[in-house]
Design a protein around this motif. Structure first.
Motif, short mmCIF file in Angstrom:
data_model
loop_
_atom_site.label_atom_id
_atom_site.label_comp_id
_atom_site.label_asym_id
_atom_site.label_seq_id
_atom_site.Cartn_x
_atom_site.Cartn_y
_atom_site.Cartn_z
N SER A 180 35.66 45.20 28.30
CA SER A 180 36.75 44.65 29.11
C SER A 180 36.45 44.73 30.60
O SER A 180 37.14 44.08 31.40
N LEU A 181 35.44 45.51 30.99
CA LEU A 181 35.10 45.63 32.41
C LEU A 181 34.44 44.37 32.96
O LEU A 181 34.38 44.20 34.18
N VAL A 182 33.95 43.52 32.09
CA VAL A 182 33.26 42.30 32.52
C VAL A 182 34.23 41.14 32.46
O VAL A 182 34.74 40.79 31.39
N SER A 183 34.50 40.54 33.62
CA SER A 183 35.39 39.39 33.71
C SER A 183 34.73 38.32 34.58
O SER A 183 34.90 38.31 35.81
N PRO A 184 33.95 37.41 33.98
CA PRO A 184 33.29 36.37 34.78
C PRO A 184 34.27 35.49 35.55
O PRO A 184 34.03 35.13 36.70
N PHE A 185 35.39 35.15 34.91
CA PHE A 185 36.37 34.31 35.60
C PHE A 185 36.99 35.05 36.79
O PHE A 185 37.22 34.47 37.85
N GLY A 186 37.27 36.34 36.62
CA GLY A 186 37.80 37.13 37.73
C GLY A 186 36.81 37.22 38.88
O GLY A 186 37.19 37.14 40.05
N LEU A 187 35.53 37.38 38.56
CA LEU A 187 34.50 37.42 39.60
C LEU A 187 34.41 36.10 40.33
O LEU A 187 34.34 36.06 41.57
N TYR A 188 34.44 35.00 39.60
CA TYR A 188 34.38 33.69 40.24
C TYR A 188 35.61 33.44 41.11
O TYR A 188 35.50 32.90 42.23
N LEU A 189 36.79 33.84 40.61
CA LEU A 189 38.01 33.63 41.38
C LEU A 189 37.99 34.44 42.68
O LEU A 189 38.37 33.92 43.75
N MET A 190 37.54 35.68 42.63
CA MET A 190 37.45 36.49 43.84
C MET A 190 36.38 35.95 44.78
O MET A 190 36.52 36.05 46.01
N TRP A 191 35.32 35.42 44.24
CA TRP A 191 34.27 34.81 45.06
C TRP A 191 34.85 33.66 45.88
O TRP A 191 34.66 33.60 47.11
N VAL A 192 35.55 32.76 45.23
CA VAL A 192 36.14 31.61 45.92
C VAL A 192 37.21 32.07 46.91
O VAL A 192 37.30 31.57 48.04
N PHE A 193 38.03 33.03 46.49
CA PHE A 193 39.12 33.48 47.35
C PHE A 193 38.59 34.19 48.59
O PHE A 193 39.08 33.97 49.71
N ALA A 194 37.59 35.06 48.42
CA ALA A 194 37.04 35.78 49.57
C ALA A 194 36.36 34.85 50.55
O ALA A 194 36.38 35.10 51.77
N THR A 195 35.79 33.77 50.07
CA THR A 195 35.13 32.81 50.96
C THR A 195 36.13 32.19 51.94
O THR A 195 35.82 31.97 53.12
N GLU A 196 37.35 31.92 51.47
CA GLU A 196 38.35 31.27 52.31
C GLU A 196 39.25 32.27 53.04
O GLU A 196 39.76 31.97 54.11
N ALA A 197 39.47 33.44 52.46
CA ALA A 197 40.48 34.36 53.00
C ALA A 197 39.96 35.26 54.10
O ALA A 197 40.74 35.73 54.94
N ILE A 198 38.65 35.52 54.13
CA ILE A 198 38.10 36.47 55.10
C ILE A 198 37.29 35.70 56.15
O ILE A 198 36.21 35.19 55.84
N PRO A 199 37.77 35.58 57.38
CA PRO A 199 36.99 34.90 58.42
C PRO A 199 35.75 35.72 58.77
O PRO A 199 35.81 36.94 58.94
N THR A 200 34.64 35.03 58.89
CA THR A 200 33.39 35.71 59.25
C THR A 200 33.47 36.28 60.66
O THR A 200 32.91 37.34 60.96
N GLU A 201 34.20 35.59 61.54
CA GLU A 201 34.35 36.07 62.91
C GLU A 201 35.05 37.42 62.96
O GLU A 201 34.74 38.28 63.80
#
Length: 315
Positions: A180-201
């Motif tokens: 249950s520790l492995v969640s590929p969909f959860g990893l992909y969702l956090m990947w997409v979300f972190a790309t937009e939610a956290i400004p690099t600046e």
């Protein structure tokens, strides 16, 4: 005596005005505005059918949980019987067979806290790293994650069982928690979300102020990832709470059953010749099983809705 002289330009203007008055006015098409959504009869009908398909089984479950074993056989499925036995059914569900339902409930909570909680934590760390750091093989990791999302969990159940059998971990809670520790969909969702939610600046500003990577993650990035975190947590919680096939092949001891497997055992017992017929307890237990999930979705609705919508609008 006065005379008026009409110039060619004035004559042309008067003629154009007469033509405009005599010409029929074309009906302008009403523009669609975001404040007034366009109505669709077909969409309304389809939405009503989907709502009916969703609500009717839930309504049947609630009504059936108020009946005794005799009331289930003598009354309609979508209407109450003469005897209201909801509280008696709940009490009997928790006390039947030395309170095994409580043990199954605690087992399910254990699997959710360690399995779904761990999967969420790993998805946050992995998604943040994949979104904000560049390293060799990043494209290969992306391909692996997308491929893992496409593979159903049931296809991996038998290989997982063989591997855990070699390790001697079958019929233990770790056989359910570790996969249950492995969640590929959860990893992909956090990947997409972190790309937009956290400004690099913002991350660069924190580093210029002297913050290390760990401090930048916990004090800058993690608060911004809250909506995505709640969304992934809900998805992994539902997947672990409703997990049936993996515990079915991993567990033999009823003391380690989750709720899904325990209620199925009760249902099979009621259908066996000579077994104790407890369909009223199976229905009441099913109702008690979905109550925590409904409460979690209602309480965290505003977080997971914003998490799902993140990245859908490009600024």
């Amino acid at each position: 005596m006065s005379s008026s002289i009409t110039t060619p330009s004035q004559s042309a203007s008067a003629q154009a005005a007469d033509t405009t008055k005599s010409a029929p006015r074309l009906r302008t098409r009403r523009k669609h505005t975001p404040g007034r959504p366009k109505r669709s009869v077909l969409l309304t009908v389809l939405t009503g059918l989907i709502l009916l398909y969703t609500v009717v089984p839930l309504l049947w479950l609630v009504i059936s949980a108020t009946k005794t074993q005799e009331g289930l056989a003598d009354s309609s499925g979508l209407w109450f019987s003469n005897d209201f036995a909801l509280w008696d059914n709940i009490s009997e569900t928790f006390s039947y067979n030395d309170g095994i339902f409580v043990r199954w409930l605690l087992n399910t909570l254990l699997y959710v806290v360690l399995g779904a909680g761990g999967a969420t934590l790993l998805a946050i760390l992995g998604g943040y790293a994949l979104a904000k750091f560049t390293f060799p093989g990043k494209r290969a990791v992306f391909a692996v994650v997308i491929g893992a999302v496409a593979v159903p969990g049931t296809a991996l159940a038998v290989p997982t069982f063989l591997m855990f059998s070699k390790m001697g971990l079958t019929d233990t809670p770790w056989a359910v928690i570790i996969p249950s520790l492995v969640s590929p969909f959860g990893l992909y969702l956090m990947w997409v979300f972190a790309t937009e939610a956290i400004p690099t600046e913002l991350m660069e500003a924190a580093r210029i102020d002297g913050a290390g990577e760990v401090r930048t993650f916990f004090q800058v990035a993690l608060p911004l990832l809250a909506p995505g975190t709640v969304t992934v947590l809900l998805f992994t919680t539902v997947a672990t709470w409703n997990n049936y096939f993996l515990p079915l092949i991993m567990l033999k001891d009823p003391d380690w059953y989750p709720l899904t497997l325990g209620l199925d055992a009760w249902n099979n017992q009621a259908q066996t010749i000579g077994g104790d017929v407890i369909f009223n307890l199976v229905i009441t237990g099913s109702l008690l099983t979905i109550v925590p999930l409904i409460a979690a979705f209602l309480l965290l609705q505003r977080f997971w809705q914003s998490g799902l919508a993140a990245g859908s609008v490009k600024e």
